[in-house]
Design a protein around this motif. Structure first.
Motif, PDB file in Angstrom:
ATOM      1  N   SER A  59      44.638  52.118  26.014  1.00  0.00           N
ATOM      2  CA  SER A  59      43.260  51.822  26.405  1.00  0.00           C
ATOM      3  C   SER A  59      42.311  52.920  25.941  1.00  0.00           C
ATOM      4  CB  SER A  59      43.161  51.663  27.931  1.00  0.00           C
ATOM      5  OG  SER A  59      43.960  50.583  28.375  1.00  0.00           O
ATOM      6  N   ALA A  60      42.773  54.164  26.014  1.00  0.00           N
ATOM      7  CA  ALA A  60      41.944  55.281  25.536  1.00  0.00           C
ATOM      8  C   ALA A  60      41.678  55.139  24.046  1.00  0.00           C
ATOM      9  CB  ALA A  60      42.635  56.613  25.837  1.00  0.00           C
ATOM     10  N   GLY A  61      42.697  54.723  23.279  1.00  0.00           N
ATOM     11  CA  GLY A  61      42.515  54.495  21.847  1.00  0.00           C
ATOM     12  C   GLY A  61      41.521  53.384  21.574  1.00  0.00           C
ATOM     13  N   LEU A  62      41.633  52.288  22.332  1.00  0.00           N
ATOM     14  CA  LEU A  62      40.692  51.170  22.161  1.00  0.00           C
ATOM     15  C   LEU A  62      39.262  51.597  22.489  1.00  0.00           C
ATOM     16  CD1 LEU A  62      42.669  48.151  23.682  1.00  0.00           C
ATOM     17  CD2 LEU A  62      42.401  48.769  21.270  1.00  0.00           C
ATOM     18  N   LEU A  63      39.107  52.359  23.571  1.00  0.00           N
ATOM     19  CA  LEU A  63      37.777  52.824  23.951  1.00  0.00           C
ATOM     20  C   LEU A  63      37.198  53.774  22.915  1.00  0.00           C
ATOM     21  CD1 LEU A  63      38.301  53.407  27.792  1.00  0.00           C
ATOM     22  CD2 LEU A  63      36.918  51.617  26.707  1.00  0.00           C
ATOM     23  N   PHE A  64      38.053  54.632  22.358  1.00  0.00           N
ATOM     24  CA  PHE A  64      37.581  55.552  21.325  1.00  0.00           C
ATOM     25  C   PHE A  64      37.129  54.771  20.098  1.00  0.00           C
ATOM     26  CE2 PHE A  64      37.900  58.693  17.916  1.00  0.00           C
ATOM     27  CZ  PHE A  64      37.292  59.789  18.508  1.00  0.00           C
ATOM     28  N   GLY A  65      37.875  53.716  19.753  1.00  0.00           N
ATOM     29  CA  GLY A  65      37.457  52.856  18.650  1.00  0.00           C
ATOM     30  C   GLY A  65      36.134  52.170  18.943  1.00  0.00           C
ATOM     31  N   GLY A  66      35.920  51.785  20.205  1.00  0.00           N
ATOM     32  CA  GLY A  66      34.637  51.198  20.594  1.00  0.00           C
ATOM     33  C   GLY A  66      33.496  52.183  20.454  1.00  0.00           C
ATOM     34  N   TRP A  67      33.789  53.446  20.779  1.00  0.00           N
ATOM     35  CA  TRP A  67      32.768  54.494  20.621  1.00  0.00           C
ATOM     36  C   TRP A  67      32.437  54.687  19.143  1.00  0.00           C
ATOM     37  CZ3 TRP A  67      33.439  59.707  18.743  1.00  0.00           C
ATOM     38  CH2 TRP A  67      32.316  60.519  18.931  1.00  0.00           C
ATOM     39  N   ILE A  68      33.458  54.669  18.290  1.00  0.00           N
ATOM     40  CA  ILE A  68      33.228  54.765  16.847  1.00  0.00           C
ATOM     41  C   ILE A  68      32.375  53.590  16.377  1.00  0.00           C
ATOM     42  CG2 ILE A  68      34.365  54.605  14.588  1.00  0.00           C
ATOM     43  CD1 ILE A  68      36.664  56.213  15.716  1.00  0.00           C
ATOM     44  N   TRP A  69      32.643  52.402  16.917  1.00  0.00           N
ATOM     45  CA  TRP A  69      31.863  51.215  16.564  1.00  0.00           C
ATOM     46  C   TRP A  69      30.386  51.440  16.856  1.00  0.00           C
ATOM     47  CZ3 TRP A  69      34.453  45.996  16.214  1.00  0.00           C
ATOM     48  CH2 TRP A  69      33.563  44.996  15.812  1.00  0.00           C
ATOM     49  N   GLY A  70      30.107  52.004  18.038  1.00  0.00           N
ATOM     50  CA  GLY A  70      28.720  52.232  18.426  1.00  0.00           C
ATOM     51  C   GLY A  70      28.046  53.327  17.621  1.00  0.00           C
ATOM     52  N   GLU A  71      28.820  54.345  17.200  1.00  0.00           N
ATOM     53  CA  GLU A  71      28.229  55.497  16.520  1.00  0.00           C
ATOM     54  C   GLU A  71      28.255  55.379  14.999  1.00  0.00           C
ATOM     55  OE1 GLU A  71      26.661  58.009  17.870  1.00  0.00           O
ATOM     56  OE2 GLU A  71      27.043  57.469  19.957  1.00  0.00           O
TER      57      GLU A  71
END
Length: 326
Positions: A59-71
């Protein structure tokens, strides 16, 4: 103030420095929570706890990928998710090797998490060096990417049609032989300690000895170097952004080490995973050579093909072996 601001916003390897710092802070927070809170006392990790721990890291990996998506945008995020998925899949074979090493030294399950946890720190450093060198080579010599692609194609074909590899003889491992010749090693474990102070039989003086726990840790680190020869070029074939390559590698390894205790008991059921991985390597290597004819394959397509191949391999394996005991 401007100098401090520039320190955080100036790019490092093509990505703002504060992105790297945010990633490091995230990984350190996960590791501190893992060792300092969840596993403050050394205990045997059962399958349920292993799955829960893995779900947290995943889940942490998925969330980090989501953060990359936003940035950084959707394309970078999809590249991250593809690298994340490929690295986890390619590293699954490493579970066999880790289980074999821990079994060879007779490491009890209650101490295995300690070995795997501290091994992560070595992986973080070693992968940084390998990815840094790979980045320099790719940026200076464009043809290196085609070398990576050819290597992936050959590896995939070998996996697809090759014979089953025999289990290595750890007793004759060169790394283990070197360690035993150059450092004092005890024959027995001393709890969860990597080093102990014992009296030397000849001199009677207290000397520092390594325990089998340390030897297991070193061999696991050496094994990761061998497996990185496949996985690092695979992610470079997906993206040449060192930030995406490194972060996807580390998050995948964090999750895999957490999943070890459940996966080691189930790996005998994934009989078709090898062939799915082979097709993934052939696809990733082939798309580099097709780039000149078809243009760059969209990140969403790469992620979709990779996911479908791996999911098919896992599902077919589980269906085929559904009558086997766990």
């Amino acid at each position: 103030m401007n100098a401090l601001q520039a320190l955080f916003t100036d790019p490092f390897l093509g990505t703002p420095t504060w992105f790297w710092l945010a990633f490091i802070a995230c990984v350190l927070a996960l590791l501190v929570f893992d060792l300092g809170v969840l596993h403050r006392d050394q205990h045997e990790i059962e399958m349920r706890e292993s799955l829960l721990l893995y779900s947290g890291y995943f889940s942490a990996g998925l969330l980090f990928g989501g953060w990359i998506w936003g940035e950084l945008g959707a394309s970078k995020a999809l590249e991250f998710y593809t690298g994340f998925l490929v690295e986890q899949s390619l590293s699954m074979d490493n579970v066999f090797v880790m289980a074999m090493i821990l079994g060879f030294f007779g490491i009890p399950r209650r101490y295995q998490h300690r070995v795997l946890f501290w091994g992560i720190l070595g992986v973080i450093a070693l992968r940084a060096i390998m990815i840094g060198l790979g980045t320099v080579l790719v940026q200076r010599f464009d043809w290196v990417l085609y070398v990576f692609a050819a290597f992936l194609l050959l590896t995939g074909i070998k996996m697809l049609f090759g014979r089953k590899v025999e289990r290595p003889d750890l007793a004759q491992n060169p790394g283990l032989t070197f360690l035993r010749r150059h450092i004092r090693v005890t024959d027995e474990l001393h709890g969860g300690r990597f080093f102990v102070r014992l009296r030397d039989p000849a001199s009677g003086q207290l000397q520092r000895y390594a325990t089998p726990l340390l030897l297991a840790l070193v061999l696991i680190e050496l094994a990761d170097l061998v497996f990185a020869v496949d996985s690092v070029p695979a992610v470079f074939a997906i993206t040449q952004d060192p930030f995406i390559v490194y972060t996807s590698n580390i998050f995948a390894i964090l999750g895999l080490r957490a999943l070890y205790f459940a996966l080691a008991a189930l790996m005998h059921r994934f009989i078709y995973l090898k062939y799915a991985l082979a097709l993934v390597l052939i696809f990733i290597g082939g798309k580099i050579f097709l780039h000149g004819f078809m243009g760059k394959i969209p990140a969403a397509v790469s992620l979709g093909v990779t996911f479908c191949l791996l999911a098919s391999g896992v599902l077919l394996s589980l269906l085929k072996t559904r009558n086997k005991l766990l």
